[in-house]
Enzyme design. Structure first.
Site, PDB file in Angstrom:
ATOM      1  N   HIS A 156       0.834  -0.927   0.371  1.00  0.00           N
ATOM      2  CA  HIS A 156      -0.217   0.344  -0.093  1.00  0.00           C
ATOM      3  C   HIS A 156       0.809   1.146  -0.022  1.00  0.00           C
ATOM      4  CE1 HIS A 156      -3.469  -3.076   1.269  1.00  0.00           C
ATOM      5  NE2 HIS A 156      -2.293  -3.430   1.539  1.00  0.00           N
ATOM      6  N   SER A 277      14.244  22.132 -15.716  1.00  0.00           N
ATOM      7  CA  SER A 277      13.576  22.659 -15.348  1.00  0.00           C
ATOM      8  C   SER A 277      13.251  24.515 -16.605  1.00  0.00           C
ATOM      9  CB  SER A 277      12.675  23.004 -14.403  1.00  0.00           C
ATOM     10  OG  SER A 277      11.552  23.945 -14.606  1.00  0.00           O
ATOM     11  N   LYS A 283      15.954  22.193 -10.897  1.00  0.00           N
ATOM     12  CA  LYS A 283      14.954  20.991 -10.853  1.00  0.00           C
ATOM     13  C   LYS A 283      16.444  20.288 -11.315  1.00  0.00           C
ATOM     14  CE  LYS A 283      10.480  21.164 -10.160  1.00  0.00           C
ATOM     15  NZ  LYS A 283       9.695  19.642  -9.814  1.00  0.00           N
ATOM     16  N   GLU A 290       9.558   9.196 -16.932  1.00  0.00           N
ATOM     17  CA  GLU A 290       8.258   9.542 -16.675  1.00  0.00           C
ATOM     18  C   GLU A 290       7.498   9.561 -18.098  1.00  0.00           C
ATOM     19  OE1 GLU A 290       7.765  13.688 -15.993  1.00  0.00           O
ATOM     20  OE2 GLU A 290       8.650  12.716 -13.642  1.00  0.00           O
TER      21      GLU A 290
END
Ligand code: ARG
Length: 460
Positions: A156, A277, A283, A290
């Site tokens: 979980h 970024s 970043k 992704e």
């Protein structure tokens, strides 16, 4: 417009119809397989005496020249032809004259395209096996280097019990081993040659189908001419296996993204596999992970598309089946790219062993072992579960881990606790004593590493 079939027609095809119907923009991808198939067909036509040996030789040489020239960039595949089959045949006739017109004897584009698609996907199955091998080798090294890298195991997405990075990565190793074996199964099942099935009902020429099958490296010819031209099961099986690979890569990517986040910092992706970024200078984003996760959608799309296309097609060939190509090619290229990039990303990422260990040590991942400790001292498991539950509450109130409690604090909750509890619930014990087959303990993991090593050597 350049068509193979003008004879029966009294009008030119409407331009929109022509473009809608044409497949050369995408089926040129298997020009090499198309030519290879035609060479085998021409050799067989010569050896069986259906055409003369001299004609056969002229055709084979012509085809080899075309293949060579396309590969060298001397011959451009022209979009004015309907499909790659028409282009190759027309170019052959252009180059060697009337003999070229004999190539299509005893053949239809239906068995020709069925053959091309099989040859193409068969080649790609081998490429994908190779990429999976590379990925599994990298996973194996990560496992070997991290048999004592403790980390929390989750259920979980909540900390559950401690494991090691070797064990966690080992789970993916099993998935990719199954993916590899699926590729082997698919290869075996698809490895039969449809050439010679003709349009749908074979031909009256004395074709030697065994010979063409053998020349093209198949186990033998397919056994039903109608099935041969209309079967795309192997495409479906391949796309299903590719979807499963994508799903595995996507799950793993999701974990890498979590592990690489500021909150976890279990791993740090290499600069070469991260992006920045345009506005936020601090970043470093896990874009590759992704994208691998994101591209899963288009691989599934290819599978759903071909399943849907095939479901209503009466025997035998129907033009719907031309739709088997674009999304399949895209799915194959996508998965190949994803495996290769994912492999590089995890090979170069830094594992932060201290952070992983620290995370395994807080969050009560040893609570089950603390309960088991009481059980071994004679407390029934259900009671032990209750006692440790109370203990955890006490720890939360006092911001401490179980092993940070003094013996008197422990005894105040249950007098069964003794000094030996600290050893029994240490991270080393929690992991080290779990040695049943498939568990994270060192004996169990070492056995798996041996098995995996032997497997990797056997497929090298
Ligand atoms: N481009 C077609 C395909 O991909 C080739 C087969 C054409 N056969 C036909 N009977 N129109 O399926």
């Amino acid at each position: 417009m350049a068509q193979l079939w003008g004879g029966r027609f009294t009008k030119e095809t409407d331009e929109l119809v022509y473009n809608f119907n044409a497949s050369i923009s995408f089926d040129q991808k298997f020009y090499a397989q198309d030519i290879k198939g035609s060479i085998a067909h021409a050799i067989m036509l010569g050896k069986t005496g259906i055409i003369t040996l001299e004609e056969s030789e002229d055709i084979v040489n012509g085809l080899k020249g075309i293949l060579n020239d396309i590969e060298n960039g001397d011959l451009e595949i022209s979009p004015k032809y309907e499909d790659i089959h028409s282009f190759v045949e027309a170019t052959l006739i252009d180059r060697i004259g009337d003999t070229g017109k004999k190539l299509h004897t005893g053949r239809s584009r239906n068995d020709q395209v069925a053959l091309d698609m099989r040859l193409y996907t068969r080649d790609e199955v081998l490429n994908i096996k190779e990429l999976l091998y590379g990925l599994m080798k990298t996973l194996h090294s990560i496992m070997k280097e991290n048999t004592d890298t403790y980390m929390p195991g989750f259920t979980h997405l909540q900390k559950a019990q401690p494991v090691t990075l070797a064990h966690h990565v080992g789970a993916y190793m099993e998935m990719f081993k199954r993916d590899y074996s699926r590729m082997c199964d698919i290869y075996e099942r698809m490895n039969y040659c449809p050439l010679g099935a003709g349009a749908l009902a074979g031909t009256t020429y004395p074709l030697d189908r065994d010979m063409t099958a053998e020349l093209l490296g198949f186990k033998g010819p397919t056994l039903n001419s109608m099935d041969s031209v209309s079967d795309r099961d192997y495409v479906i099986e391949l796309l299903s296996a590719l979807s499963t690979i994508s799903m595995h890569l996507s799950r793993f990517s999701e974990e890498i993204i979590i592990w690489n986040s500021n909150e976890y910092q279990f791993v740090e992706l290499d600069d070469a596999y991260s992006t920045g970024s345009s506005i936020m200078p601090q970043k470093k984003n896990p874009d590759i992970a992704e994208l691998v996760r994101g591209k899963t959608g288009r691989v599934y799309a290819a599978l759903i598309s071909i399943l849907t296309t095939m479901k209503g097609i009466p025997l035998a060939y129907n033009k719907d089946m031309q739709e088997d190509k674009e999304l399949t090619f895209d799915a194959i290229d996508t998965v190949k790219g994803c495996i290769a990039l994912f492999e590089g990303m995890i090979r170069t990422m830094k594992v932060n062993k201290d952070k992983m260990k620290a995370s395994a040590m807080n969050g009560f991942t040893n609570a089950t072992d603390a309960a088991d400790y009481l059980v071994k001292k004679g407390v029934p498991f259900r009671d032990a579960h209750g006692i440790i539950g109370k203990l955890v509450l006490y720890c939360i109130d006092n911001s401490k881990a179980i092993e940070e409690l003094s013996i008197s604090e422990l005894k105040s909750i249950s007098d069964v606790f003794d000094e030996d509890v600290y050893d029994a619930i240490s991270l080393e014990t929690c992991v080290g004593k779990r040695n049943t087959i498939g568990a994270p303990g060192p004996d169990a993991i070492n056995k798996v590493l041996e098995i995996n090593e032997a497997f990797l050597n056997s497929i090298k």
